[in-house]
Design an enzyme around this catalytic site. Structure first.
Site, mmCIF file in Angstrom:
data_model
loop_
_atom_site.group_PDB
_atom_site.id
_atom_site.type_symbol
_atom_site.label_atom_id
_atom_site.label_comp_id
_atom_site.label_asym_id
_atom_site.label_seq_id
_atom_site.Cartn_x
_atom_site.Cartn_y
_atom_site.Cartn_z
ATOM 1 N N ASN A 105 -34.376 -29.092 -16.528
ATOM 2 C CA ASN A 105 -33.998 -29.454 -15.164
ATOM 3 C C ASN A 105 -35.047 -28.956 -14.180
ATOM 4 O OD1 ASN A 105 -31.702 -30.990 -14.688
ATOM 5 N ND2 ASN A 105 -30.343 -29.342 -15.330
ATOM 6 N N TYR A 125 0.855 -1.189 0.000
ATOM 7 C CA TYR A 125 0.000 0.000 0.000
ATOM 8 C C TYR A 125 0.890 1.237 0.000
ATOM 9 C CZ TYR A 125 -4.322 2.591 0.763
ATOM 10 O OH TYR A 125 -5.388 3.437 0.624
ATOM 11 N N ASN A 138 -22.730 -27.127 -17.813
ATOM 12 C CA ASN A 138 -22.002 -25.960 -18.296
ATOM 13 C C ASN A 138 -20.622 -25.799 -17.683
ATOM 14 O OD1 ASN A 138 -24.307 -25.487 -19.729
ATOM 15 N ND2 ASN A 138 -24.575 -23.366 -19.058
ATOM 16 N N LYS A 147 -21.063 -19.907 -8.684
ATOM 17 C CA LYS A 147 -20.394 -19.803 -9.984
ATOM 18 C C LYS A 147 -18.920 -19.460 -9.785
ATOM 19 C CE LYS A 147 -21.341 -19.706 -14.522
ATOM 20 N NZ LYS A 147 -22.304 -20.489 -15.284
ATOM 21 N N ALA A 179 -37.919 -22.200 -27.004
ATOM 22 C CA ALA A 179 -37.437 -21.148 -27.904
ATOM 23 C C ALA A 179 -36.864 -19.987 -27.099
ATOM 24 C CB ALA A 179 -38.573 -20.672 -28.804
ATOM 25 N N GLY A 180 -36.338 -20.305 -25.919
ATOM 26 C CA GLY A 180 -35.731 -19.278 -25.076
ATOM 27 C C GLY A 180 -34.276 -19.035 -25.437
ATOM 28 N N ALA A 181 -33.566 -18.367 -24.527
ATOM 29 C CA ALA A 181 -32.179 -17.965 -24.802
ATOM 30 C C ALA A 181 -31.294 -19.160 -25.094
ATOM 31 C CB ALA A 181 -31.636 -17.180 -23.606
ATOM 32 N N ALA A 182 -31.384 -20.207 -24.269
ATOM 33 C CA ALA A 182 -30.516 -21.374 -24.460
ATOM 34 C C ALA A 182 -30.848 -22.088 -25.763
ATOM 35 C CB ALA A 182 -30.650 -22.328 -23.280
ATOM 36 N N GLU A 222 -25.065 -13.898 -16.024
ATOM 37 C CA GLU A 222 -25.680 -15.111 -15.467
ATOM 38 C C GLU A 222 -27.124 -14.829 -15.061
ATOM 39 O OE1 GLU A 222 -25.136 -19.215 -14.376
ATOM 40 O OE2 GLU A 222 -23.828 -17.798 -15.413
ATOM 41 N N ASP A 223 -28.009 -15.784 -15.389
ATOM 42 C CA ASP A 223 -29.379 -15.787 -14.876
ATOM 43 C C ASP A 223 -30.098 -14.464 -15.115
ATOM 44 O OD1 ASP A 223 -28.925 -18.350 -14.138
ATOM 45 O OD2 ASP A 223 -28.725 -17.968 -11.994
#
Length: 751
Positions: A287, A37, A320, A92, A193-196, A134-135
């Site tokens: 899931n 420092y 993932n 994560k 038909a979502g994001a994934a 994420e999410d």
């Protein structure tokens, strides 16, 4: 106690949560603090002010990822808000650190407005080397990622979109190979038909699937142009709208080659699976309940159904964690400006290739109830496979360099080795020896040649280019086991019972005829005891190295080599050495397996052996002969032996390494004790070669260090033999066999 209660207890244990900050530099003195420092910290600040890129040199930015969420679409929980999502984001961070040694700050933003969210994240660019979104709910997540990638000059990656795409893409590559189908002929149907789902569909196109061969459906049926024109579709899913009117999932699945489920559980029946094309590929990844259960899908038809789910209790889990840590590792280490399509494809292809390789024993043990051999039940590697790091990250790094987004170049071979070192000091040390072994491969004879582990080890030695392995055993049995293991390996096998080895019997008789062995007994020993056969084989020069003992008690396996090969010239004793590796330290321990109560002369010779072994690993030896006495502080027969051994070594002009003793164990390994109390010592640093006064002490200490001290052990390495021979321990795994073979090969090179 149920899972929820267990999890609550787990998270609330002191300290609460799952992450903490740890210092990486010394902070023990006033000078340390002045460097960390004020006033010393001003120097790197000025450097970075002149050139912002030097932040990668003087700060942790280059190994720091921000895991960012607003908690609007937490898996299985929905929109629970930023604060409630924090345990997930910490988790994560745990995965980043555990699997790729990447540090993480989790950032939970209480912000649903896209513009504000983007401004907040973009403003943090000076802090991080990369951003993992994420999410975050769809369709907002698409725009957030797109805008941040445009604004920021560091990798931005939305794992919920691309992670599943990469892992399932790797599974798709291998499933297509197994079924004999081709990517350009596949008909793929999506539920969801979502994001994934949209990301997976786009990624499969990148892999080679024709865009027009993909049909996507959601809760209202097949995505059609009619629905798109009516404004009924997510704009990001519109490119997959088909020129059909109406239609349900069941009709879309008829004659389809692949089903990809990223929707809700139970929407697919066995009849729908039966309607698919021959040998269908079913990825039911909802899931916790998949679109159709694993057992139901497999039992729906009599041909091959290749099935993957998002669950860990069935084969082929699309997880993932097989992707994001290693993508970021490769991106960070090349200082990539983004994670592009080329890097994602490289990751998927490397994952697919890894699934075809023999699986380490530690992974097999972790998943003992599942088949781990390339085929319908194993199309993607397991998350706990340590090789994922140094297979995927280099592929990503290479793609980053080739596609022009890398700001720094890495030598891929050196990079791979640095990644192995991240997994532990033992890997770093063994890489030194493996590299030496590869420069001049030797012929390695392997006893217990019919054993599955020995066959797998032989295949790995050949694949790594360190040896020409020879398996001692029944050729038909070895061949059958090799086929059962699915190895692409045609081993050389020598069968002692085939009657063509009279010369070996003659040699054994000549060596042991005055030790009570008759000519007939010599023949029987050669034909029926692979340890005698292999010992004669290496003694006669028909092999350079001999390894045995996998299925025998150590003393029983050691006896034939001692009787046939014997000790090296000017050597009277052999010894067993273990290399113990800690996070930042390596110690060689001798003797831990052979000599019960060595004399002073034996201790001196064992010390010479262990010093020579340390140099084989490019470690300059500093040897300490241990006792419960420090330099004569206790005068007993026990402390006199190591003291006398040190005198023998000091009087020997051929000894060119540091050695001292007798000394207590803490004296030997704590730098301050040697410097402050025993400044006269011959050692200029802590000892790295520890010689124990007897076998009992050596065996006890190395096992305590391994089990309680967290050391990784390589060994026992047999030193002092006339030819390189090593005795394995019962229960050793394939990695242990290959490691010992590498040590022996380097020894053979030196001879």
């Amino acid at each position: 106690m149920d899972v929820d209660e267990d999890a609550l207890e787990y998270h609330e244990q002191e300290p609460a949560g799952k992450l903490e900050i740890a210092t990486t530099k010394p902070t023990n003195t006033q000078r340390d603090l002045s460097l960390a420092y004020s006033p010393g910290v001003a120097a790197p600040c000025r450097r970075i002010a002149e050139n912002e890129n030097e932040a990668y040199q003087y700060t942790a930015k280059g190994n720091l990822v921000g895991v960012v969420s607003n908690g609007s679409a937490v898996l299985g929980l929905g929109d629970i808000g930023a604060q409630a999502s924090k345990p997930v984001m910490e988790g994560k961070g745990v995965l980043f650190k555990r699997f790729a040694d990447i540090d993480v700050f989790d950032v939970e933003l209480d912000e649903s407005d896209i513009d504000a969210f983007v401004r907040c994240v973009a403003a943090m660019e000076p802090t991080f080397g990369g951003i993992n979104l994420e999410d975050i709910a769809a369709p907002e997540c698409f725009e957030i990622e797109t805008r941040l990638r445009e604004k920021m000059d560091i990798p931005v990656f939305h794992d919920d979109q691309h992670g599943t795409a990469i892992i399932s893409g790797a599974a798709l590559l291998n499933a297509v190979e197994i079924t004999g189908k081709t990517l350009d002929d596949l008909r793929i149907v999506f539920s969801g038909a979502g994001a994934a789902a949209v990301s997976c569909a786009k990624f499969y196109v990148s892999l080679g699937v024709p865009h027009e061969n993909i049909v996507m459906s959601d809760i209202d049926g097949i995505l059609s142009e009619e629905r798109a024109q009516a404004g009924d579709l997510n704009p990001h899913a519109e490119p997959f709208a088909r020129g059909v009117e109406g239609g349900e999932l069941a009709s879309a699945m008829e004659d389809a080659d692949v089903f990809v489920g990223l929707s809700v559980g139970g929407v697919v029946s066995q009849d729908m699976v039966r309607s698919m094309a021959d040998d269908p590929i079913v990825f039911a990844m909802a899931n916790p309940d998949p679109e159709i259960g694993y057992v139901e899908a497999k039992n729906a038809r009599e041909d091959t159904v290749i099935m993957a789910t998002g669950r860990s209790d069935y084969p082929n889990m699309v997880n993932n964690v097989l992707g994001f840590p290693f993508l970021f590792r490769g991106a960070l280490d090349t200082r990539a400006t983004e994670i592009n399509e080329e890097m994602k494809v490289a990751a998927a292809e490397a994952l697919a290739d890894l699934a075809k390789k023999d699986v380490p024993d530690q992974v097999r043990d972790a998943y003992g109830d599942q088949p781990l051999q390339f085929g319908p039940e194993y199309i993607i590697p397991k998350p706990l496979d340590p090789r994922v790091l140094f297979e995927i990250a280099p592929a990503v790094a290479e793609a980053a360099m080739d596609s022009g987004v890398a700001r720094t170049e890495v030598d891929l071979e050196e990079y791979r080795e640095s990644l192995e070192a991240r997994l532990g000091k033992s890997r770093e040390m063994m890489r030194i020896v493996l590299n030496k072994a590869q420069t001049e491969p030797k012929r390695v004879a392997l006893g217990d040649g019919e054993d599955e582990k020995m066959i797998r080890a032989a295949a790995q030695m050949e694949e790594q280019g360190i040896a020409d392995p020879v398996l001692i055993g029944d050729e038909r049995q070895v061949e059958a086991t090799t086929i059962d293991l699915g190895l692409d390996f045609d081993p050389e096998v020598v069968d002692p019972e085939d009657g063509g080895h009279d010369g070996y019997a003659d040699r054994l008789y000549d060596l042991r005829k005055r030790k009570g062995v008759t000519r007939r007994e010599a023949t029987e020993l050669v034909q029926h005891d692979p340890d005698y056969f292999g010992s004669v084989m290496v003694e006669q020069g028909d092999a350079d190295v001999f390894l045995t003992g996998l299925a025998h008690h150590y003393p029983s396996a050691l006896r034939p080599p001692l009787e046939v090969v014997g000790t090296a010239p000017d050597t009277d004793y052999v010894a067993g050495v273990y290399m113990l590796t800690f996070k930042n330290r390596v110690i060689f321990c001798a003797d831990a397996t052979v000599n019960l109560d060595p004399s002073a002369d034996e201790l001196a010779e064992i010390t010479r052996h262990v010093a020579a072994l340390a140099r084989r690993f490019d470690v300059e030896p500093r040897a300490a002969l241990l006792s419960y006495s420090d330099f004569g502080s206790v005068q007993t027969a026990g402390s006199a032996k190591p003291r006398e051994a040190v005198s023998i070594l000091h009087d020997d002009p051929t000894v060119e390494f540091q050695v001292d003793g007798e000394m207590q164990a803490d004296t030997a390994v704590v730098d301050g004790i040697l410097d402050d109390t025993y400044g006269f010592s011959e050692l200029d640093g802590p000892a790295n070669c520890l010689v124990f006064p007897n076998l009992e002490a050596g065996n006890i200490v190395y096992k305590l260090l391994q089990r309680l001290g967290g050391a990784d052990a390589v060994g026992p390495i047999l030193v002092g033999m006339d030819d390189p021979v090593h005795i394995l321990q019962r229960g050793d795994d394939v990695k242990d066999i290959v490691n010992l073979a590498s040590v022996a090969i380097v020894e053979a090179q030196e001879k």
